[in-house]
Design a protein around this motif. Structure first.
Motif, mmCIF file in Angstrom:
data_model
loop_
_atom_site.group_PDB
_atom_site.id
_atom_site.type_symbol
_atom_site.label_atom_id
_atom_site.label_comp_id
_atom_site.label_asym_id
_atom_site.label_seq_id
_atom_site.Cartn_x
_atom_site.Cartn_y
_atom_site.Cartn_z
ATOM 1 N N GLU A 58 6.215 8.386 2.094
ATOM 2 C CA GLU A 58 5.094 7.453 2.241
ATOM 3 C C GLU A 58 3.751 8.174 2.343
ATOM 4 N N LYS A 89 -6.588 17.281 -3.580
ATOM 5 C CA LYS A 89 -7.608 17.148 -4.625
ATOM 6 C C LYS A 89 -9.007 17.512 -4.136
ATOM 7 N N SER A 118 -8.968 9.695 2.753
ATOM 8 C CA SER A 118 -7.739 10.187 2.117
ATOM 9 C C SER A 118 -6.538 9.312 2.421
ATOM 10 N N LYS A 166 0.759 10.206 -1.068
ATOM 11 C CA LYS A 166 -0.545 9.859 -1.629
ATOM 12 C C LYS A 166 -1.657 10.480 -0.801
ATOM 13 N N ASP A 194 0.814 -1.217 0.000
ATOM 14 C CA ASP A 194 0.000 0.000 0.000
ATOM 15 C C ASP A 194 0.848 1.268 0.000
ATOM 16 N N GLY A 195 2.169 1.083 -0.089
ATOM 17 C CA GLY A 195 3.070 2.229 -0.119
ATOM 18 C C GLY A 195 3.449 2.753 1.254
ATOM 19 N N ASP A 240 -1.717 14.200 -1.435
ATOM 20 C CA ASP A 240 -2.316 14.527 -2.731
ATOM 21 C C ASP A 240 -3.826 14.319 -2.711
ATOM 22 N N ASN A 241 -4.286 13.311 -1.981
ATOM 23 C CA ASN A 241 -5.733 13.117 -1.844
ATOM 24 C C ASN A 241 -6.378 14.316 -1.159
#
Length: 502
Positions: free
Chosen positions: A476, A486, A382, A479, A265-266, A482-483
């Motif tokens: 990590e 957005k 998120s 993401k 999942d990063g 960035d969520n």
């Protein structure tokens, strides 16, 4: 949240059967089948955001403070602290705020400061038991620089491996730059901070200007730092909920670890396994890099490193002075046999540790507000809870009865995560790399400005708002960042409202 509304909660907070199976418990650490099933069910992240979860407002369980959330919101004792230990808390509070003086002094119970130091009391760094502050041009703040250098030869690397040490201190200036000194001696040096603007553009075209700091050590008394020494700025973290964090069972922390990102999942959270002053190794839970496992160790290191006061746990009456600082080592200390060998005898260390352990987490505000509930849903969606784990259940056999078997909401997994180059300091601390930081607990974060007067976030206070703190996340966490970016502006405001309710 008004105090009148909160007054409906104490009966719940103090009731022995507060959570049914989560009642204050004694005895064996083994859970019954019913208790284990209840724990497993309650720790699952919620999927229902139509209303607040049961007892969510009491985010520190029965220890939650229900006092008015004002400037002293972080300074109250755990609500369920036994009456017999409340005087010790008050004495610890007085010692936490005690101003130490240079030796020799007529106030012999207070001397031993320095000779070099960063603060004269614990409270000077932890203002009102909250966060420290960076310099802002008008105020010098309470931030300081950690100093460390890596091994540069095979011989040095072998030495560090054998000593289980992460790195070397600067050979002249030690483990941190001391920007203050007692009368008659000049401080080691000063920290210089400059800022540059770093714009962040949201997908909707709006722009936020982040503040990128750059650090240097100036006015160095003994010449330049070693060429390999790195600088890592630090502000003191808030003090609340430490005893509950100490009471989380190791198996619960290990359950969240995924060092090799096995689930792809990063997110590859790692535990920091650190040595204690008693020679034992444990999971690190405290400090910006989870470098300390036990509250008492944290207190003893702070006495020695920040104030220059020796204890039986860390016997350094000259503080962070090194063998290269001969004039510092020649100065008088505050150690007196009749008061005990240490400048801060054991009763002082024990009382300050007790105080630090029992500083209460404030109750949530507006946990059932529609905007806060929507913000919570967005926070979960998120991906923020991949690191900011919402809930834990403390150990059934925790050392202190008031912390046993409590459902708590720290919003942290207490693990190390790579947060990218933007926040990297280049220093190895225990098992933490120069890009890794412990997930900071979020409880109480919405009251930061109320307690300290301003909101400063992250390890060096560079983020002036919660939004800026989110936008600095990389590695990590990129993401999840960035969520967040957005989201519409209205939804971003709701997510921030959720954070402010904690």
């Amino acid at each position: 949240m008004t105090r009148q509304w909160l007054m409906a909660l104490p009966a719940l907070a103090l009731a022995p059967a507060l959570y049914g199976a989560f009642a204050l418990a004694t005895g064996s650490s083994e859970l019954t089948a019913a208790e284990a099933a209840r724990a497993e069910a309650v720790l699952k992240p919620t999927t229902d955001f139509s209303q607040a979860e049961k007892f969510e407002a009491l985010q520190a369980g029965a220890a939650t403070s229900i006092e008015e959330p004002d400037r002293l919101a972080f300074s109250h004792f755990s609500t369920n602290l036994p009456e017999a230990r409340r005087m010790d808390f008050r004495l610890g509070n007085a010692l936490f705020r005690k101003l130490w003086v240079a030796a020799p002094s007529s106030t012999q119970a207070s001397d031993g400061l320095g000779p070099f130091y960063n603060a004269r009391s614990c409270e000077q760094c932890h203002k009102e038991d909250g966060r420290g502050t960076p310099p802002d041009g008008k105020n010098p703040g309470t931030m300081f620089l950690r100093l460390a250098r890596p091994a540069t030869t095979d011989e040095e690397r072998a030495f560090l491996a054998e000593a289980m040490a992460p790195n070397f201190a600067d050979p002249v200036y030690g483990t941190q730059l001391q920007d203050k000194a007692i009368a008659g001696i000049k401080a080691e040096g000063q920290m210089k901070v400059t800022h540059s603007d770093l714009p962040f553009t949201f997908p909707d075209g709006s722009v936020v200007t982040l503040r990128k700091p750059d650090y240097a050590a100036t006015d160095l008394r003994y010449g330049p730092l070693d060429k390999t020494t790195t600088l890592s700025p630090r502000i003191a973290p808030q003090m609340i909920g430490l005893g509950l964090i100490e009471a989380i069972p190791e198996e619960q922390l290990r359950a969240h670890a995924d060092p090799d990102d096995a689930d792809k999942d990063g997110i590859s959270g790692r535990l920091n396994i650190v040595g204690g002053l008693d020679g034992k190794t444990r999971i690190g839970r405290f400090g910006w890099k989870a470098e300390t496992a036990v509250i008492g160790d944290q207190v003893a290191h702070a006495f020695a490193g920040d104030i220059g006061i020796s204890t039986s746990a860390v016997d350094r009456p000259h503080g962070d002075c090194t063998s290269a600082q001969v004039d510092c080592l020649a100065l008088a200390t505050g150690e007196q046999e009749r008061l005990g060998k240490s400048e801060a005898p054991d009763p002082i260390l024990e009382l300050v540790t007790h105080y630090s352990r029992h500083l209460a987490v404030p109750a949530r505000r507006k946990s059932g507000s529609p905007d806060v509930l929507k913000g919570k849903e967005l926070f979960y969606a998120s991906g923020c809870i991949s690191c900011h784990t919402p809930k834990f259940v403390t150990a059934k056999d925790a050392a202190f009865k008031e912390f046993r078997f409590q459902l708590i909401w720290p919003y942290s997994d207490l693990m190390l995560h790579d947060l990218g180059d933007g926040l990297a300091d280049g220093q190895i601390v225990g098992g933490a790399t120069g890009r890794e930081w412990r997930t900071a607990p979020l409880w109480g974060i919405g009251l930061t400005g109320t307690v300290t007067g301003k909101g400063f976030f992250l390890h060096d206070g560079r983020a002036r708002t919660l939004e800026e703190a989110i936008l600095w996340h990389g590695g990590e966490a990129v993401k999840a960042r960035d969520n967040y970016a957005k989201l519409s502006r209205a939804d971003r405001e709701k997510l921030i409202a959720f954070l402010e309710s904690l």
